[in-house]
Design a protein around this motif. Structure first.
Motif, PDB file in Angstrom:
ATOM      1  N   ARG A  34       0.839  -1.209   0.000  1.00 47.89           N
ATOM      2  CA  ARG A  34       0.000   0.000   0.000  1.00 47.89           C
ATOM      3  C   ARG A  34       0.867   1.249   0.000  1.00 47.89           C
ATOM      4  O   ARG A  34       0.551   2.234  -0.682  1.00 47.89           O
ATOM      5  CB  ARG A  34      -0.931   0.003   1.227  1.00 47.89           C
ATOM      6  CG  ARG A  34      -2.084  -0.985   1.128  1.00 47.89           C
ATOM      7  CD  ARG A  34      -3.160  -0.692   2.159  1.00 47.89           C
ATOM      8  NE  ARG A  34      -2.650  -0.786   3.518  1.00 47.89           N
ATOM      9  CZ  ARG A  34      -2.598  -1.912   4.221  1.00 47.89           C
ATOM     10  NH1 ARG A  34      -3.023  -3.044   3.685  1.00 47.89           N
ATOM     11  NH2 ARG A  34      -2.123  -1.916   5.463  1.00 47.89           N
ATOM     12  N   TRP A  35       1.945   1.224   0.776  1.00 50.55           N
ATOM     13  CA  TRP A  35       2.841   2.386   0.818  1.00 50.55           C
ATOM     14  C   TRP A  35       3.424   2.656  -0.560  1.00 50.55           C
ATOM     15  O   TRP A  35       3.474   3.814  -1.000  1.00 50.55           O
ATOM     16  CB  TRP A  35       3.952   2.133   1.831  1.00 50.55           C
ATOM     17  CG  TRP A  35       4.788   3.340   2.108  1.00 50.55           C
ATOM     18  CD1 TRP A  35       4.604   4.264   3.094  1.00 50.55           C
ATOM     19  CD2 TRP A  35       5.942   3.774   1.374  1.00 50.55           C
ATOM     20  NE1 TRP A  35       5.567   5.245   3.013  1.00 50.55           N
ATOM     21  CE2 TRP A  35       6.402   4.973   1.969  1.00 50.55           C
ATOM     22  CE3 TRP A  35       6.625   3.274   0.276  1.00 50.55           C
ATOM     23  CZ2 TRP A  35       7.511   5.672   1.497  1.00 50.55           C
ATOM     24  CZ3 TRP A  35       7.729   3.969  -0.210  1.00 50.55           C
ATOM     25  CH2 TRP A  35       8.164   5.149   0.407  1.00 50.55           C
ATOM     26  N   GLU A  37       2.127   1.850  -3.452  1.00 54.29           N
ATOM     27  CA  GLU A  37       1.054   2.330  -4.322  1.00 54.29           C
ATOM     28  C   GLU A  37       0.749   3.798  -4.045  1.00 54.29           C
ATOM     29  O   GLU A  37       0.515   4.586  -4.988  1.00 54.29           O
ATOM     30  CB  GLU A  37      -0.192   1.472  -4.122  1.00 54.29           C
ATOM     31  CG  GLU A  37      -0.032   0.043  -4.650  1.00 54.29           C
ATOM     32  CD  GLU A  37      -1.200  -0.853  -4.283  1.00 54.29           C
ATOM     33  OE1 GLU A  37      -1.375  -1.894  -4.945  1.00 54.29           O
ATOM     34  OE2 GLU A  37      -1.928  -0.525  -3.309  1.00 54.29           O
ATOM     35  N   GLU A  38       0.762   4.184  -2.785  1.00 55.38           N
ATOM     36  CA  GLU A  38       0.487   5.577  -2.433  1.00 55.38           C
ATOM     37  C   GLU A  38       1.629   6.489  -2.876  1.00 55.38           C
ATOM     38  O   GLU A  38       1.386   7.626  -3.316  1.00 55.38           O
ATOM     39  CB  GLU A  38       0.252   5.682  -0.923  1.00 55.38           C
ATOM     40  CG  GLU A  38      -1.056   5.034  -0.478  1.00 55.38           C
ATOM     41  CD  GLU A  38      -1.191   4.977   1.032  1.00 55.38           C
ATOM     42  OE1 GLU A  38      -0.180   5.194   1.741  1.00 55.38           O
ATOM     43  OE2 GLU A  38      -2.306   4.701   1.525  1.00 55.38           O
ATOM     44  N   ALA A  39       2.863   6.015  -2.776  1.00 55.59           N
ATOM     45  CA  ALA A  39       3.991   6.806  -3.264  1.00 55.59           C
ATOM     46  C   ALA A  39       3.888   7.002  -4.773  1.00 55.59           C
ATOM     47  O   ALA A  39       4.101   8.111  -5.287  1.00 55.59           O
ATOM     48  CB  ALA A  39       5.314   6.130  -2.896  1.00 55.59           C
ATOM     49  N   ALA A  41       1.209   7.031  -6.533  1.00 49.47           N
ATOM     50  CA  ALA A  41       0.106   7.955  -6.802  1.00 49.47           C
ATOM     51  C   ALA A  41       0.542   9.399  -6.671  1.00 49.47           C
ATOM     52  O   ALA A  41      -0.040  10.297  -7.308  1.00 49.47           O
ATOM     53  CB  ALA A  41      -1.061   7.663  -5.858  1.00 49.47           C
ATOM     54  N   LEU A  42       1.576   9.644  -5.860  1.00 46.87           N
ATOM     55  CA  LEU A  42       2.118  11.001  -5.706  1.00 46.87           C
ATOM     56  C   LEU A  42       3.134  11.347  -6.784  1.00 46.87           C
ATOM     57  O   LEU A  42       3.630  12.477  -6.834  1.00 46.87           O
ATOM     58  CB  LEU A  42       2.784  11.140  -4.333  1.00 46.87           C
ATOM     59  CG  LEU A  42       1.863  11.130  -3.115  1.00 46.87           C
ATOM     60  CD1 LEU A  42       2.695  11.107  -1.828  1.00 46.87           C
ATOM     61  CD2 LEU A  42       0.939  12.344  -3.126  1.00 46.87           C
ATOM     62  N   ILE A 264       3.348   8.665   4.404  1.00 40.75           N
ATOM     63  CA  ILE A 264       3.061   9.184   3.068  1.00 40.75           C
ATOM     64  C   ILE A 264       2.842  10.689   3.109  1.00 40.75           C
ATOM     65  O   ILE A 264       3.192  11.404   2.166  1.00 40.75           O
ATOM     66  CB  ILE A 264       1.828   8.465   2.473  1.00 40.75           C
ATOM     67  CG1 ILE A 264       2.236   7.057   2.029  1.00 40.75           C
ATOM     68  CG2 ILE A 264       1.261   9.234   1.286  1.00 40.75           C
ATOM     69  CD1 ILE A 264       3.258   7.017   0.890  1.00 40.75           C
ATOM     70  N   LYS A 268       4.522  13.454   0.677  1.00 40.22           N
ATOM     71  CA  LYS A 268       3.765  14.482  -0.035  1.00 40.22           C
ATOM     72  C   LYS A 268       4.340  15.872   0.220  1.00 40.22           C
ATOM     73  O   LYS A 268       4.340  16.733  -0.674  1.00 40.22           O
ATOM     74  CB  LYS A 268       2.294  14.443   0.383  1.00 40.22           C
ATOM     75  CG  LYS A 268       1.419  15.414  -0.412  1.00 40.22           C
ATOM     76  CD  LYS A 268      -0.034  15.320  -0.021  1.00 40.22           C
ATOM     77  CE  LYS A 268      -0.893  16.221  -0.909  1.00 40.22           C
ATOM     78  NZ  LYS A 268      -0.493  17.640  -0.855  1.00 40.22           N
TER      79      LYS A 268
END
Length: 296
Positions: A34-35, A37-39, A41-42, A264, A268
Motif C-alpha cells: 500500500r505504501w 502504491e500511495e507513493a 500515486a504522488l 506518506i 507528499k
C-alpha cells in the motif's frame, strides 16, 4: 514527471523515496505494498536502497512487497548502493571497511537483485569513496554488469569532485548522491555541485531535513533556521518541511532530494516542494540563518 538525471542517463522521479529506514517502519507485506502504491500515486516512482541498509535487511523487505505485487515492477525505478562492508553477526569482519573490487561489487549486485526480486538495477551507486579503488578495474566491472543486463546506469555517493572525476574518466557516471540541507552546506562550497552543473548531471540529495535536526535540534543554529523556516513557510502557504525541500530544489544543479519517512504525508510534503517558487532573497535569508553571518 520523470526527469533525465544525466546525458543518456536514467529517468527518475524528481523526488526519490529513500528506503534506509524501511525496517524501522514495521510494516507488514501488505502495508508495504500500500505504501508503494500511495507513493506512486504522488508521482514518486524511484526508490533508493543500499545493500547495508537495515543490517543488510531492507532490500529483502522491499523485495517481499514486489513479490506480493509484481505488477508494480514495471512502474518503478530501483536504485541501490554497494561498497561498504559492515561488520556484524553475519559479517564477522575485523573492521568496517570499503571494497570496490570487481569480485565484491559483482557479488553485491547479484545479492541485491535477489533480495529486491528484480532482474536489473536502474542505477547502482558506489556508496563511499574507497581509498583502494582501482578506477580502471571498477569501470570494467560496470561494463560487464551492463552487458549482462544487471545494471542500466552507474553513479557514486559521497564522492568529492576529484574522486568523481577519476572514475568518470573511466566510465560516464550518472549522479553523485550528496548530503545537502538548509543546515548542511558543505556541498555548496566543495565543488561537487559545480561539477554536476558542468557535466549536466543532477545530484541526488540525502538527509534533506538534516536527519531530523531541522525540527528537533536545540542548538542555536537549528533554532535560528527553524524560526525563519516556520515564518517563511507561512508566507508561502506550505509546511516548513516543504520549504526545506524547496530550498534544495532552488539550486541550479537541479537536485533530486530523497525522502526518508514511512509516512506518506511526509513524502507528499517533499512532492509539494516541486510547486514552490522560492525567491533568491529568501534562499539567501535561510543561508544566512544557517551560517550565522551575512554573505562575504
Amino acid at each position: 514527471m520523470a526527469v533525465e538525471i544525466a546525458p543518456n542517463g536514467p529517468l527518475l522521479s524528481p523526488i526519490v523515496a529513500g528506503m534506509w529506514r524501511l525496517n524501522d517502519w514495521r510494516l507488514n507485506v501488505q502495508a508495504r505494498v500500500r505504501w508503494l502504491e500511495e507513493a506512486l500515486a504522488l508521482g514518486v516512482t524511484s526508490f533508493d536502497h543500499a545493500d547495508i541498509y537495515g543490517d543488510y535487511g531492507c532490500e529483502a523487505l522491499f523485495g517481499e512487497a514486489l513479490k506480493a505485487a509484481p505488477h508494480l515492477k514495471g512502474q518503478i525505478q530501483v536504485i541501490s548502493k554497494c561498497g561498504i562492508r559492515l561488520k556484524g553477526k553475519a559479517h564477522p569482519y575485523l573492521v568496517n571497511h570499503y571494497d570496490t573490487s570487481a569480485a565484491y561489487v559483482r557479488a553485491q549486485v547479484d545479492a541485491s537483485l535477489k533480495r529486491l526480486d528484480v532482474e536489473r538495477l536502474d542505477l547502482l551507486l558506489i556508496h563511499r569513496p574507497d581509498y583502494l579503488m582501482d578506477a580502471a578495474e571498477l569501470a570494467e566491472s560496470f561494463h560487464a554488469l551492463k552487458k549482462e543486463g544487471k545494471v542500466a546506469h552507474f553513479g557514486v555517493s559521497n564522492h568529492s569532485a576529484s574522486q568523481f572525476e577519476l572514475l568518470d574518466r573511466q566510465w560516464p557516471l550518472a549522479t553523485n548522491q550528496l548530503e545537502l540541507s538548509v543546515l548542511e552546506h558543505k556541498a555548496l562550497d566543495d565543488g561537487t555541485l559545480e561539477q554536476c552543473q558542468a557535466k549536466r548531471i543532477r545530484p541526488m540529495i540525502w538527509s534533506p531535513l538534516g536527519g531530523g535536526r531541522l525540527f528537533t535540534g536545540k542548538d542555536a543554529q537549528a533554532l535560528r533556521v527553524r524560526a525563519l523556516l516556520e515564518a517563511l513557510a507561512k508566507d508561502y502557504g506550505v509546511s516548513p518541511a516543504t520549504l526545506a525541500y524547496a530550498w534544495i530544489l532552488r539550486h541550479p544543479s537541479k537536485p533530486l532530494p530523497l525522502t526518508g519517512s514511512g509516512r506518506i504525508a511526509a513524502v507528499k510534503e517533499a512532492v509539494d516542494a516541486l510547486k514552490v517558487d522560492l525567491s533568491r532573497e529568501d534562499w539567501y535569508r535561510l543561508w544566512v540563518a544557517c551560517r550565522g553571518h551575512d554573505v562575504p
